[in-house]
Design a protein around this motif. Structure first.
Motif, short mmCIF file in Angstrom:
data_model
loop_
_atom_site.label_atom_id
_atom_site.label_comp_id
_atom_site.label_asym_id
_atom_site.label_seq_id
_atom_site.Cartn_x
_atom_site.Cartn_y
_atom_site.Cartn_z
N MET A 31 13.50 -24.68 22.14
CA MET A 31 14.18 -25.64 21.66
C MET A 31 13.23 -26.67 21.40
O MET A 31 12.36 -26.99 21.97
CB MET A 31 15.16 -26.10 22.69
CG MET A 31 16.35 -27.02 22.16
SD MET A 31 17.37 -27.50 23.44
CE MET A 31 18.50 -26.14 23.70
N PHE A 32 13.60 -27.26 20.12
CA PHE A 32 12.53 -28.35 19.48
C PHE A 32 11.39 -28.13 19.25
O PHE A 32 10.28 -28.70 19.27
CB PHE A 32 12.90 -29.55 20.49
CG PHE A 32 14.19 -30.20 20.83
CD1 PHE A 32 14.96 -30.55 19.92
CD2 PHE A 32 14.67 -30.27 22.11
CE1 PHE A 32 16.38 -31.03 20.19
CE2 PHE A 32 15.93 -30.53 22.74
CZ PHE A 32 16.73 -30.99 21.33
N HIS A 33 10.97 -26.73 19.24
CA HIS A 33 9.70 -26.12 18.84
C HIS A 33 8.82 -26.26 19.80
O HIS A 33 7.68 -26.26 19.49
CB HIS A 33 9.43 -26.66 17.49
CG HIS A 33 10.44 -26.31 16.35
ND1 HIS A 33 10.38 -24.91 15.66
CD2 HIS A 33 11.08 -27.10 15.84
CE1 HIS A 33 11.67 -25.00 14.97
NE2 HIS A 33 12.03 -26.11 14.73
N ASN A 34 9.22 -26.45 21.08
CA ASN A 34 8.17 -26.67 22.21
C ASN A 34 8.60 -26.34 23.39
O ASN A 34 9.71 -26.60 23.77
CB ASN A 34 7.78 -28.13 22.17
CG ASN A 34 6.44 -28.50 23.03
OD1 ASN A 34 5.72 -27.68 23.25
ND2 ASN A 34 6.50 -29.56 23.58
N PRO A 35 8.14 -25.27 24.24
CA PRO A 35 6.85 -24.61 23.83
C PRO A 35 7.01 -23.54 22.75
O PRO A 35 8.19 -23.15 22.28
CB PRO A 35 6.30 -23.94 25.35
CG PRO A 35 7.71 -23.47 25.67
CD PRO A 35 8.58 -24.81 25.56
N ARG A 36 6.19 -22.78 22.46
CA ARG A 36 6.06 -21.75 21.48
C ARG A 36 5.23 -20.59 22.14
O ARG A 36 4.37 -20.81 22.95
CB ARG A 36 5.01 -22.23 20.20
CG ARG A 36 5.71 -23.28 19.32
CD ARG A 36 4.89 -23.51 18.21
NE ARG A 36 5.36 -24.69 17.39
CZ ARG A 36 5.73 -24.42 16.11
NH1 ARG A 36 5.67 -23.24 15.61
NH2 ARG A 36 6.19 -25.48 15.56
N ARG A 88 -3.71 -10.32 21.53
CA ARG A 88 -4.30 -9.19 22.17
C ARG A 88 -3.47 -8.58 23.00
O ARG A 88 -3.62 -7.89 24.36
CB ARG A 88 -5.31 -9.70 23.21
CG ARG A 88 -6.86 -10.29 22.40
CD ARG A 88 -7.88 -10.77 23.54
NE ARG A 88 -8.87 -11.57 22.55
CZ ARG A 88 -10.01 -10.98 22.77
NH1 ARG A 88 -10.71 -9.95 23.73
NH2 ARG A 88 -10.86 -11.61 21.98
N GLY A 89 -2.06 -8.18 22.47
CA GLY A 89 -1.09 -7.39 22.96
C GLY A 89 -0.21 -8.26 24.05
O GLY A 89 0.71 -7.48 24.63
N SER A 90 -0.50 -9.48 24.33
CA SER A 90 0.22 -10.28 25.21
C SER A 90 0.89 -11.32 24.71
O SER A 90 0.63 -11.85 23.61
CB SER A 90 -0.54 -10.91 26.53
OG SER A 90 -1.27 -9.86 26.96
N VAL A 91 2.21 -11.87 25.34
CA VAL A 91 2.75 -13.21 24.86
C VAL A 91 2.41 -14.01 25.89
O VAL A 91 2.73 -13.84 27.04
CB VAL A 91 4.21 -12.66 24.79
CG1 VAL A 91 5.04 -13.94 24.50
CG2 VAL A 91 4.51 -11.47 23.64
N ILE A 92 1.94 -15.35 25.11
CA ILE A 92 1.64 -16.15 26.03
C ILE A 92 2.44 -17.67 25.48
O ILE A 92 2.33 -17.78 24.27
CB ILE A 92 -0.15 -16.54 25.85
CG1 ILE A 92 -0.67 -15.27 26.17
CG2 ILE A 92 -0.39 -17.77 26.60
CD1 ILE A 92 -0.79 -15.12 27.64
N ALA A 93 3.02 -18.30 26.51
CA ALA A 93 3.52 -19.75 25.92
C ALA A 93 2.87 -20.73 26.09
O ALA A 93 2.27 -20.82 27.29
CB ALA A 93 5.01 -19.62 26.60
N LEU A 94 2.64 -21.63 25.15
CA LEU A 94 1.76 -22.45 25.18
C LEU A 94 2.61 -23.79 24.64
O LEU A 94 3.27 -23.94 23.87
CB LEU A 94 0.64 -22.59 24.36
CG LEU A 94 -0.40 -21.57 24.65
CD1 LEU A 94 -1.57 -21.64 23.73
CD2 LEU A 94 -1.11 -21.79 26.05
N ARG A 95 2.46 -24.80 25.52
CA ARG A 95 3.03 -26.46 24.94
C ARG A 95 2.31 -26.62 23.67
O ARG A 95 1.02 -26.62 23.61
CB ARG A 95 2.63 -27.33 25.99
CG ARG A 95 3.68 -26.91 27.48
CD ARG A 95 3.23 -28.13 28.43
NE ARG A 95 2.14 -28.24 28.65
CZ ARG A 95 1.39 -28.75 29.64
NH1 ARG A 95 2.09 -29.81 30.23
NH2 ARG A 95 0.26 -28.77 29.98
N ASN A 96 2.89 -27.51 22.85
CA ASN A 96 2.16 -27.90 21.57
C ASN A 96 1.00 -28.57 21.72
O ASN A 96 -0.19 -28.63 21.22
CB ASN A 96 3.21 -28.64 20.75
CG ASN A 96 4.23 -27.64 20.12
OD1 ASN A 96 3.85 -26.60 20.00
ND2 ASN A 96 5.27 -28.26 19.71
#
Length: 98
Positions: A55-60, A65-73
């Motif tokens: 929501m509000f494009h943060n985090p993304r 490399r085959g993994s999904v990682i969420a990072l803050r902007n």
């Protein structure tokens, strides 16, 4: 081709990581984060794509490399990526827009 911060990579596009940058005055404060990003695979010439945004494009959420990682902007802003329609990595493999 354009180099942009990872947090600006549009959803569904693929970028090729060019490096991690940090202002010199913040290097000590961000050292652990930089090491963690490298451990997670955010290394030079690695393809990465934005697959989802919060929501509000943060985090993304990024596929790397085959993994999904969420990072803050604020953390993704340190990673520089080359953005184009088609990318060739250091092994000569071609990655097209998702």
């Amino acid at each position: 081709m354009t180099t942009i911060p990872l947090c600006k990579l549009p959803k569904g596009k693929i970028g090729l990581i060019q490096g991690i940058s940090c202002p010199p005055e913040k290097i000590e404060e961000k050292r652990a984060l930089i090491h963690r990003l490298l451990d997670l695979g955010f290394c030079q010439n690695t393809p990465v794509s934005c697959i989802n945004t919060g929501m509000f494009h943060n985090p993304r959420a990024y596929l790397i490399r085959g993994s999904v990682i969420a990072l803050r902007n604020q953390d993704a802003r340190m990673i520089q990526v080359e953005c184009s329609e088609e990318i060739t990595d250091s092994r000569g493999m071609s990655y097209e827009k998702l």
